[in-house]
Enzyme design. Structure first.
Site, mmCIF file in Angstrom:
data_model
loop_
_atom_site.group_PDB
_atom_site.id
_atom_site.type_symbol
_atom_site.label_atom_id
_atom_site.label_comp_id
_atom_site.label_asym_id
_atom_site.label_seq_id
_atom_site.Cartn_x
_atom_site.Cartn_y
_atom_site.Cartn_z
ATOM 1 N N ASP A 1 4.478 0.486 12.083
ATOM 2 C CA ASP A 1 3.286 -0.166 11.512
ATOM 3 C C ASP A 1 3.150 -1.632 11.917
ATOM 4 O O ASP A 1 2.164 -2.280 11.578
ATOM 5 C CB ASP A 1 3.305 -0.055 9.973
ATOM 6 C CG ASP A 1 3.072 1.370 9.503
ATOM 7 O OD1 ASP A 1 2.645 2.206 10.317
ATOM 8 O OD2 ASP A 1 3.328 1.643 8.314
ATOM 9 N N ILE B 1 7.705 6.853 17.152
ATOM 10 C CA ILE B 1 7.332 7.589 15.929
ATOM 11 C C ILE B 1 6.037 8.396 16.115
ATOM 12 O O ILE B 1 5.991 9.583 15.804
ATOM 13 C CB ILE B 1 7.178 6.627 14.726
ATOM 14 C CG1 ILE B 1 8.379 5.677 14.600
ATOM 15 C CG2 ILE B 1 6.942 7.406 13.423
ATOM 16 C CD1 ILE B 1 9.686 6.299 14.158
ATOM 17 N N LYS C 1 0.835 -1.210 0.000
ATOM 18 C CA LYS C 1 0.000 0.000 0.000
ATOM 19 C C LYS C 1 0.864 1.253 0.000
ATOM 20 O O LYS C 1 0.667 2.157 -0.822
ATOM 21 C CB LYS C 1 -0.896 0.010 1.252
ATOM 22 C CG LYS C 1 -1.498 1.364 1.586
ATOM 23 C CD LYS C 1 -2.391 1.314 2.804
ATOM 24 C CE LYS C 1 -1.739 1.557 4.133
ATOM 25 N NZ LYS C 1 -1.369 2.950 4.423
ATOM 26 N N ASN C 2 1.837 1.299 0.915
ATOM 27 C CA ASN C 2 2.596 2.544 1.080
ATOM 28 C C ASN C 2 3.629 2.772 -0.021
ATOM 29 O O ASN C 2 4.212 3.852 -0.099
ATOM 30 C CB ASN C 2 3.244 2.596 2.466
ATOM 31 C CG ASN C 2 2.196 2.830 3.544
ATOM 32 O OD1 ASN C 2 1.048 3.149 3.234
ATOM 33 N ND2 ASN C 2 2.578 2.648 4.794
ATOM 34 N N ARG D 1 0.971 14.287 13.551
ATOM 35 C CA ARG D 1 1.330 14.121 12.152
ATOM 36 C C ARG D 1 1.334 15.420 11.339
ATOM 37 O O ARG D 1 0.557 15.590 10.397
ATOM 38 C CB ARG D 1 0.432 13.066 11.500
ATOM 39 C CG ARG D 1 0.500 11.752 12.241
ATOM 40 C CD ARG D 1 -0.238 10.652 11.564
ATOM 41 N NE ARG D 1 0.454 10.136 10.396
ATOM 42 C CZ ARG D 1 -0.037 9.191 9.606
ATOM 43 N NH1 ARG D 1 -1.218 8.681 9.863
ATOM 44 N NH2 ARG D 1 0.644 8.759 8.564
ATOM 45 N N ARG E 1 -4.655 10.759 4.783
ATOM 46 C CA ARG E 1 -3.611 11.785 4.869
ATOM 47 C C ARG E 1 -2.612 11.712 3.713
ATOM 48 O O ARG E 1 -2.056 12.721 3.305
ATOM 49 C CB ARG E 1 -2.831 11.606 6.166
ATOM 50 C CG ARG E 1 -3.652 11.703 7.397
ATOM 51 C CD ARG E 1 -2.772 11.485 8.598
ATOM 52 N NE ARG E 1 -1.655 12.410 8.557
ATOM 53 C CZ ARG E 1 -1.711 13.661 8.982
ATOM 54 N NH1 ARG E 1 -2.819 14.134 9.495
ATOM 55 N NH2 ARG E 1 -0.661 14.435 8.902
ATOM 56 N N ARG F 1 -8.878 -0.262 4.585
ATOM 57 C CA ARG F 1 -8.034 0.784 4.003
ATOM 58 C C ARG F 1 -6.694 0.210 3.562
ATOM 59 O O ARG F 1 -6.101 0.687 2.605
ATOM 60 C CB ARG F 1 -7.762 1.881 5.045
ATOM 61 C CG ARG F 1 -8.954 2.755 5.322
ATOM 62 C CD ARG F 1 -8.547 3.924 6.167
ATOM 63 N NE ARG F 1 -7.383 4.583 5.566
ATOM 64 C CZ ARG F 1 -6.692 5.554 6.132
ATOM 65 N NH1 ARG F 1 -7.036 5.992 7.314
ATOM 66 N NH2 ARG F 1 -5.663 6.090 5.527
ATOM 67 N N CYS G 1 -5.420 13.154 13.443
ATOM 68 C CA CYS G 1 -5.255 11.745 13.090
ATOM 69 C C CYS G 1 -5.270 10.952 14.388
ATOM 70 O O CYS G 1 -4.742 11.406 15.400
ATOM 71 C CB CYS G 1 -3.928 11.572 12.367
ATOM 72 S SG CYS G 1 -3.519 9.852 12.058
HETATM 73 N N1 EPU Z 1 6.865 14.545 10.979
HETATM 74 C C1 EPU Z 1 7.025 15.884 11.283
HETATM 75 N N2 EPU Z 1 6.851 16.802 10.283
HETATM 76 C C2 EPU Z 1 6.535 16.445 9.017
HETATM 77 C C3 EPU Z 1 6.382 15.090 8.702
HETATM 78 C C4 EPU Z 1 6.550 14.140 9.704
HETATM 79 O O1 EPU Z 1 7.309 16.223 12.419
HETATM 80 O O2 EPU Z 1 6.399 17.328 8.175
HETATM 81 C C5 EPU Z 1 7.046 13.520 12.029
HETATM 82 C C6 EPU Z 1 5.780 12.754 12.342
HETATM 83 O O3 EPU Z 1 4.943 13.426 13.253
HETATM 84 C C7 EPU Z 1 6.308 11.447 12.886
HETATM 85 C C8 EPU Z 1 7.603 11.245 12.103
HETATM 86 O O4 EPU Z 1 7.909 12.525 11.539
HETATM 87 O O5 EPU Z 1 6.637 11.585 14.238
HETATM 88 C C9 EPU Z 1 7.533 10.238 10.980
HETATM 89 O O6 EPU Z 1 6.348 10.425 10.223
HETATM 90 P P1 EPU Z 1 6.318 10.205 8.654
HETATM 91 O O7 EPU Z 1 6.198 11.517 7.980
HETATM 92 O O8 EPU Z 1 7.441 9.320 8.258
HETATM 93 O O9 EPU Z 1 4.946 9.437 8.458
HETATM 94 P P2 EPU Z 1 4.049 9.495 7.171
HETATM 95 O O10 EPU Z 1 4.904 9.736 5.984
HETATM 96 O O11 EPU Z 1 2.898 10.398 7.402
HETATM 97 C C10 EPU Z 1 4.230 6.945 6.556
HETATM 98 C C11 EPU Z 1 3.285 5.804 6.343
HETATM 99 C C12 EPU Z 1 2.694 5.401 7.678
HETATM 100 C C13 EPU Z 1 3.836 4.992 8.610
HETATM 101 C C14 EPU Z 1 4.849 6.132 8.744
HETATM 102 C C15 EPU Z 1 6.063 5.784 9.552
HETATM 103 C C16 EPU Z 1 2.511 6.176 4.093
HETATM 104 C C17 EPU Z 1 1.397 6.550 3.190
HETATM 105 N N3 EPU Z 1 2.250 6.222 5.405
HETATM 106 O O12 EPU Z 1 3.475 8.017 7.118
HETATM 107 O O13 EPU Z 1 1.846 4.286 7.440
HETATM 108 O O14 EPU Z 1 3.336 4.662 9.890
HETATM 109 O O15 EPU Z 1 5.285 6.539 7.425
HETATM 110 O O16 EPU Z 1 6.727 4.701 9.004
HETATM 111 O O17 EPU Z 1 3.584 5.812 3.645
HETATM 112 C C18 EPU Z 1 0.058 2.799 7.875
HETATM 113 O O18 EPU Z 1 0.286 2.265 6.781
HETATM 114 O O19 EPU Z 1 -0.702 2.287 8.735
HETATM 115 C C19 EPU Z 1 0.704 4.063 8.204
HETATM 116 C C20 EPU Z 1 0.246 4.872 9.154
#
Ligand code: EPU
Length: 419
Positions: A304, A326, A22-23, A121, A92, A396, A116
């Site tokens: 995850d 995280i 998915k991701n 996030r 998101r 999802r 969220c």
């Molecule tokens: N963060 C910030 N600022 C930003 C972006 C992120 O502070 O601008 C922080 C977040 O709050 C968090 C950390 O950085 O503490 C890491 O978050 P990340 O941005 O890596 O998460 P994401 O990109 O929103 C993706 C996956 C998630 C997975 C996380 C961590 C996708 C579509 N989603 O989310 O997947 O948990 O990386 O590996 O790739 C899931 O599939 O269930 C899921 C939630």
């Protein structure tokens, strides 16, 4: 609304295929915005989130056509630059169209994702990077409004490694003028799969799979064909299902080399996990040993998989400590596991789990995607019947999980819920 009903206690035996990730699929769908012409994607999982990103793209004027696990995406015409609140609030990851839209059209209007269940996030790092590349960004009426004549290459250093942030900026940088450097980039396999697609489209990217990614912008990209990598989180979830039921299963198309940390931890619990042909054999043992886990960015233990691992630890011999680094709220499954008899205490971002002899079936409610999976796993091992409601969270991100589990011998079915 559907619910999943499980009668626990069946050993899982047999073979199951692992679906596409998915991701990895979500950013690759967004990347199609960078090309004119038809992209052909294979091994895309049939999921609610894929439908959502398809709707986001269609709303921008992109043609999206899915048949089985193959999708054709044609962004020859992008007629609109807006990703509306109604779509973004349901997923998101819709924010992934922001970078490609600015790169392709020089403008984008994308709803801010908002709250969220698993944590705050924010997307500040996505915006910081785009500004460094010359985009003018304003936040107005709940939307990110971004404009740029042509993005310029920049050096961007992430304070925190962010998966979708790295993906957004990497996509934007492919069409920027000059060189971009992403420091402390996320190293998740899904980021690499996207980078490989972008390279097939003609992007110049170095350092794929490392924390330092360099992108030399090009004038244009062309469409491509790609097979999405298998889903390491689905594979890990199925492995834990085998561990909890003392099962003996073979996972076909298992992304073994993306799962080193998870496999090491599962082996520490006593499970046997070995490559077999093109798949992986997973054998559960009589009593699970307790193991501590701390979630980390890749190649560390994935957040995850945290909820599913906690279910396993609930039935382990001894005490285990799970630390979530995280997402601050990612313990929402704990209350429901406790209702099934798990002995778990939360202290800040740490869960202390005293393994119990058995869990008992109960009516429980899913609160997010991975939490739903953890409750289904608990149901497989529990005495009696477990009913998991609100399974739209599960839909999802897991492609027919209950069917795969039933195929392995679990007593599990989906029923329509009134109301
Ligand atoms: N963060 C910030 N600022 C930003 C972006 C992120 O502070 O601008 C922080 C977040 O709050 C968090 C950390 O950085 O503490 C890491 O978050 P990340 O941005 O890596 O998460 P994401 O990109 O929103 C993706 C996956 C998630 C997975 C996380 C961590 C996708 C579509 N989603 O989310 O997947 O948990 O990386 O590996 O790739 C899931 O599939 O269930 C899921 C939630």
């Amino acid at each position: 609304m559907d619910k999943i009903v499980i009668r626990g206690g069946e050993r899982l035996i047999g073979e199951a295929g692992v679906s596409g990730s998915k991701n990895a699929s979500l950013p690759i769908f967004a990347a199609s915005l960078l090309t004119e012409g038809e992209n052909l994607l294979h091994n895309v999982p049939r999921l609610q989130d894929i439908q959502t990103i398809s709707k986001v793209l269609k709303n921008l004027g992109v043609k999206v056509h899915g048949e089985g696990n193959t999708y054709r995406i044609d962004a020859t015409e992008v007629t609109n630059e807006e990703a509306p609140y109604d779509l973004v609030k349901t997923m998101r990851a819709s924010i992934l169209v922001l970078g490609p839209l600015i790169a392709r059209l020089g403008k984008a209007r994308v709803s801010l994702p908002g709250g969220c269940a698993i944590g705050a996030r924010p997307i500040n790092l996505h915006l910081m990077g785009l500004e460094a590349m010359g985009a003018k960004i304003e936040l107005r009426s709940g939307y990110v409004e971004a404009k740029a004549d042509r993005l310029k290459g920049a050096t961007i250093s992430f304070d925190t490694a962010t998966v979708t942030g790295t993906e957004n900026l990497m996509m934007a940088a492919t069409l920027a003028k000059g060189k971009s450097v992403l420091q402390n980039a996320a190293m998740e396999p899904e980021v690499s799969d996207l980078a490989n697609v972008l390279k097939k489209m003609g992007a110049k990217i170095e350092g794929v799979g490392t924390s330092l990614i360099e992108i030399e912008g090009v004038e244009s990209l062309h469409p491509t064909e790609h097979t999405v990598i298998p889903d390491r989180i689905e594979a890990g979830t199925l492995m834990i299902a085998a561990g909890l039921t003392r099962g003996n299963i073979k996972l076909l198309k298992c992304p073994f080399r993306h799962m080193e940390t998870v496999i090491l931890k599962l082996r520490e619990t006593g499970m046997e996990i070995e490559p077999e042909g093109e798949g992986v054999r997973v054998v559960g043992t009589r009593r699970i040993r307790s193991v501590d886990v701390k979630t980390q960015p890749y190649p560390g233990f994935p957040t995850d998989m945290q909820a599913q691992f906690m279910t396993l630890m609930s039935l382990a011999r001894g005490l285990s400590i799970i630390t979530e680094t995280i997402f601050e709220n990612r313990f929402i499954h704990v209350n429901e596991l406790q209702r099934m008899g798990a002995d778990i205490r939360i202290q800040g971002n740490t869960a202390i789990i005293q393994g119990v002899e058995s869990l008992s079936g109960a009516k429980v409610m899913a609160s997010d995607l991975r939490a739903s999976a953890s409750l289904i796993l608990a149901g497989l091992a529990a005495d009696g019947v477990t009913e998991v409601s609100r399974v739209y969270h599960l839909d999802r991100g897991y492609e027919g999980l209950e069917k795969k589990l039933a195929g392995l011998g679990a007593n599990i079915r989906r029923v329509k819920e009134e109301g």
